[in-house]
Scaffold this motif. Structure first.
Motif, mmCIF file in Angstrom:
data_model
loop_
_atom_site.group_PDB
_atom_site.id
_atom_site.type_symbol
_atom_site.label_atom_id
_atom_site.label_comp_id
_atom_site.label_asym_id
_atom_site.label_seq_id
_atom_site.Cartn_x
_atom_site.Cartn_y
_atom_site.Cartn_z
ATOM 1 N N MET A 81 0.828 -1.200 0.000
ATOM 2 C CA MET A 81 0.000 0.000 0.000
ATOM 3 C C MET A 81 0.867 1.257 0.000
ATOM 4 S SD MET A 81 -3.059 -0.919 2.725
ATOM 5 C CE MET A 81 -3.735 0.759 2.608
ATOM 6 N N LEU A 82 1.900 1.254 0.826
ATOM 7 C CA LEU A 82 2.793 2.410 0.918
ATOM 8 C C LEU A 82 3.502 2.653 -0.401
ATOM 9 C CD1 LEU A 82 4.206 4.521 2.850
ATOM 10 C CD2 LEU A 82 5.982 2.777 3.149
ATOM 11 N N ALA A 83 4.084 1.599 -0.975
ATOM 12 C CA ALA A 83 4.859 1.741 -2.209
ATOM 13 C C ALA A 83 3.984 2.176 -3.378
ATOM 14 C CB ALA A 83 5.565 0.420 -2.537
ATOM 15 N N GLY B 45 -1.738 4.092 0.476
ATOM 16 C CA GLY B 45 -1.689 4.568 1.852
ATOM 17 C C GLY B 45 -0.537 5.545 1.957
ATOM 18 N N ALA B 46 -0.720 6.620 2.714
ATOM 19 C CA ALA B 46 0.274 7.695 2.708
ATOM 20 C C ALA B 46 1.332 7.558 3.789
ATOM 21 C CB ALA B 46 -0.424 9.043 2.859
ATOM 22 N N GLN C 234 13.585 -4.584 -2.148
ATOM 23 C CA GLN C 234 13.599 -5.824 -2.926
ATOM 24 C C GLN C 234 12.304 -6.028 -3.710
ATOM 25 O OE1 GLN C 234 15.222 -9.355 -1.070
ATOM 26 N NE2 GLN C 234 13.675 -10.664 -2.008
ATOM 27 N N ASN C 235 11.179 -5.760 -3.081
ATOM 28 C CA ASN C 235 9.892 -6.054 -3.707
ATOM 29 C C ASN C 235 9.346 -4.908 -4.548
ATOM 30 O OD1 ASN C 235 9.849 -8.605 -2.463
ATOM 31 N ND2 ASN C 235 8.961 -7.746 -0.604
ATOM 32 N N PHE C 236 9.801 -3.674 -4.249
ATOM 33 C CA PHE C 236 9.320 -2.507 -4.993
ATOM 34 C C PHE C 236 10.507 -1.593 -5.348
ATOM 35 C CE2 PHE C 236 6.200 -3.904 -1.848
ATOM 36 C CZ PHE C 236 5.126 -4.241 -2.673
ATOM 37 N N PRO C 237 11.468 -2.128 -6.108
ATOM 38 C CA PRO C 237 12.694 -1.360 -6.392
ATOM 39 C C PRO C 237 12.433 -0.042 -7.119
ATOM 40 C CG PRO C 237 12.527 -3.274 -7.843
ATOM 41 C CD PRO C 237 11.463 -3.435 -6.787
ATOM 42 N N ASP D 24 10.637 6.744 -3.629
ATOM 43 C CA ASP D 24 9.414 7.505 -3.347
ATOM 44 C C ASP D 24 9.062 7.472 -1.861
ATOM 45 O OD1 ASP D 24 9.148 7.919 -6.073
ATOM 46 O OD2 ASP D 24 7.757 6.235 -6.346
ATOM 47 N N ILE D 25 9.829 6.703 -1.086
ATOM 48 C CA ILE D 25 9.514 6.503 0.326
ATOM 49 C C ILE D 25 10.446 7.338 1.199
ATOM 50 C CG2 ILE D 25 9.213 4.814 2.167
ATOM 51 C CD1 ILE D 25 7.352 4.494 -0.283
#
Length: 458
Positions: free
Chosen positions: A288-290, A294-295, A309-312, A317-318
Motif C-alpha cells: 500500500m505504501l509503495a 496509503g500515505a 527488494q519487492n518494490f525497487p 518515493d519513500i
C-alpha cells in the motif's frame, strides 16, 4: 521487543537429532565396521572423489536458528556463505522460527527442552534477559571478539555484568514511513509535532487516500506508535526508565507515557486507518505504501530492505520521519539496537560457534550483510560504515544520529517488558479499550515479569 512478520514461505524450525543410547551406537558402529571390511573399501567423501585431499579435517556442522522473515533469512544466508568460504571445515545449517510471541515461545521452549541450535539470533535488551542467560547462554565477556563491539551495544546483551551476545545487523529506527509523491501532490511538509501529523492526515483523508496504514493482522505492528514514542517520553521524564524498573513510576500514572497510548487511540477515533486494518498484513501494508494507496505507515526502518527488494522502482518515493511529540524543538528518533547472536551454552561445538560469532562481529561481516540487505542504520562494530549505495530513506535518518537526537527504546533501558503489549495495542488501536484502559492493562502485564526477575519494588 516486538518481532517482524511471520513469513510462511520459509520452513518451520527443524528438530535437532538427539544422542541415542550407548548400546545402539556401539551396535551400529560394529555393523558399519563389518560391512566396511566385507566390501574391502574405505569411506570417502564426494570432495575426496573430486580431487580434494582425503586427509582434510572432518567437517563440523553448526545449527543456526533465526526468525523466518524474508530479510532475516537473506542476511543470514549471506553470513553463512561468506563464513563457509573462509572456513571449509565448518558447515552451517539454517533453521527458522516464527516471529512475534509465537517465536518467543519457540526460543524459550527449545532452551527449556535442551533442543536449542548451536547458535541463534534473537532480540537484545529485555527479552534477552528473560532467557535466563546464566543458565542457557555462553558467557562471551572475556572473548577477544568483544573488542570489536562498540560499548553502546554491550549493555543490551549484558546480564549481571556478563556479556552474552554480539550484534547481528545494523541499528533500526522506529518512526513513520511516508509516500513522498502523496506529500508533494498535497503540498504537505514533514511534521515535527503530533498535531501537524494529524493535520496532514486530515488533508490526506480529504483527498480520498488512506492517511495511516494499519496492519493489525500481524499484531506486532500495532505497537509502533507506542514504542516509537520513547524519545519524546525521555525528553519529558529523563529518568523514567529507572523509575519504571524500580516501580516508582507506571505507564498509566505518567502523563508522558499515557500520551503514547492516547496517540494510538486518536488514530482510531479520527478513522485514519484503512477500513480492513484488522485483516491487513505487514506485506500488504508495504505494498500500500509503495503503490501510494496509503500515505503513512508507523513502522521500523527494518522494513526498508523488503521495500527495496519487492518494490525497487518505488524505493526512492519513500521517506521517513521520527514520531513527532508535542514540542517541535525536541524532535528526535527512537532507535532499536541490533538483535543479538548467541551461543547455546550446551552446544557441542563451542569453538566453531565462537569463530562464527567473531566473523559476524567483524568489519568483513558487516560488509557481507550490507551487500545482501541494505542497512537500516549505523552498525555497532568498530570500523564499520554504511555504504553510499543505501536508499535515500536510510540517509534521511542519519542526521538524527549525527546530532545525537536519538534515544534507545525503553526495552534497552529497562528489563521490564510485558509479553501482551501487542494484544493490548490492537485493542486500543481498534477502539476496544481506551488509552487509559490500555495503559493500565499494560501495567498489570509487566508486573508478572518484573516479579519473575526479582526486581526491587515489585
Amino acid at each position: 521487543m516486538f518481532k517482524r512478520k511471520t513469513d510462511s514461505t520459509f520452513a518451520l524450525p527443524r528438530s535437532r537429532q538427539r544422542s541415542k543410547p550407548a548400546i545402539l551406537i556401539c551396535a551400529m558402529a560394529m555393523l558399519a565396521a563389518v560391512l566396511s571390511a566385507c566390501s574391502g573399501t574405505t569411506e570417502s567423501s564426494s570432495s575426496s572423489s573430486s580431487g580434494s585431499s582425503s586427509n582434510s579435517q572432518e567437517q563440523v556442522t553448526l545449527t543456526l536458528l533465526v526468525d523466518n522473515s524474508q530479510d532475516a533469512v537473506n542476511q543470514t544466508n549471506a553470513y553463512i556463505s561468506a563464513f563457509q568460504k573462509l572456513n571449509s571445515d565448518i558447515k552451517i545449517e539454517l533453521e527458522t522460527r516464527p516471529n512475534g510471541s509465537e517465536g518467543d515461545n519457540t526460543v524459550k521452549t527449545r532452551l527449556a527442552t535442551g533442543d536449542m541450535a548451536d547458535v541463534f539470533f534473537y532480540n537484545s535488551g529485555s527479552l534477552m534477559q528473560a532467557l535466563s542467560p546464566e543458565k542457557n547462554l555462553l558467557d562471551l565477556t572475556d572473548e577477544p571478539l568483544m573488542d570489536n563491539i562498540m560499548d553502546a551495544f554491550k549493555p543490551a546483551v549484558t546480564y549481571k555484568e556478563r556479556i552474552y551476545g554480539v550484534p547481528s545487523g545494523s541499528t533500526t529506527a522506529g518512526g513513520w514511513f511516508y509516500n513522498k509523491k502523496i506529500y508533494s501532490q498535497l503540498n504537505l511538509t514533514v511534521p515535527k509535532t503530533w498535531n501537524e501529523l494529524m493535520e496532514n492526515s486530515s488533508k490526506i483523508k480529504a483527498a480520498g487516500i488512506t492517511p495511516v496504514i494499519g496492519t493489525y493482522k500481524d499484531s506486532w505492528t500495532s505497537q509502533l506508535v507506542v514504542l516509537a514514542d520513547y524519545y519524546n517520553i525521555q525528553t519529558q521524564v529523563p529518568d523514567f526508565a529507572n523509575q519504571f524498573t524500580s516501580h516508582q513510576a507506571t505507564i498509566a500514572g505518567t502523563p508522558a507515557t499515557l500520551r503514547s497510548f492516547e496517540k494510538l487511540q486518536e488514530l482510531h477515533d479520527q478513522n485514519f486507518m484503512n477500513k480492513d486494518f484488522l485483516a491487513t498484513t505487514y506485506d500488504s501494508g508495504l505494498k500500500m505504501l509503495a503503490e501510494g494507496k496509503g500515505a503513512q505507515y508507523p513502522m521500523l526502518s527494518s522494513a526498508i530492505p523488503a521495500v527495496a527488494q519487492n518494490f525497487p522502482d518505488q524505493i526512492e518515493d519513500i521517506g521517513f520521519f521520527a514520531q513527532p511529540g508535542d514540542d517541535a524543538s525536541a524532535n528526535g528518533l527512537t532507535i532499536w539496537l541490533p538483535g543479538g547472536a548467541y551461543i547455546y551454552k550446551e552446544s557441542e561445538h563451542i569453538e566453531e560457534a565462537k569463530k562464527f560469532l567473531a566473523f559476524i562481529a567483524s568489519v568483513e561481516g558487516t560488509e557481507t550483510v550490507a551487500a545482501a540487505s541494505s542497512p537500516t542504520g549505523p552498525f555497532l562494530i568498530q570500523g564499520a560504515s554504511i555504504p553510499d549505495s543505501v536508499p535515500t530513506v536510510v540517509k534521511e535518518m542519519l542526521p538524527y544520529f549525527d546530532s545525537n537526537q536519538t534515544a534507545p527504546a525503553l526495552e534497552y533501558l529497562s528489563p521490564v517488558k510485558g509479553p501482551s503489549l501487542e494484544q493490548i495495542t490492537v485493542e486500543v488501536g481498534s477502539g476496544i479499550k481506551t488509552a487509559a484502559e490500555g495503559a493500565a492493562a499494560y501495567d498489570k502485564d509487566v508486573e508478572k515479569q518484573a516479579k519473575q526477575l526479582g526486581l526491587d519494588g515489585w
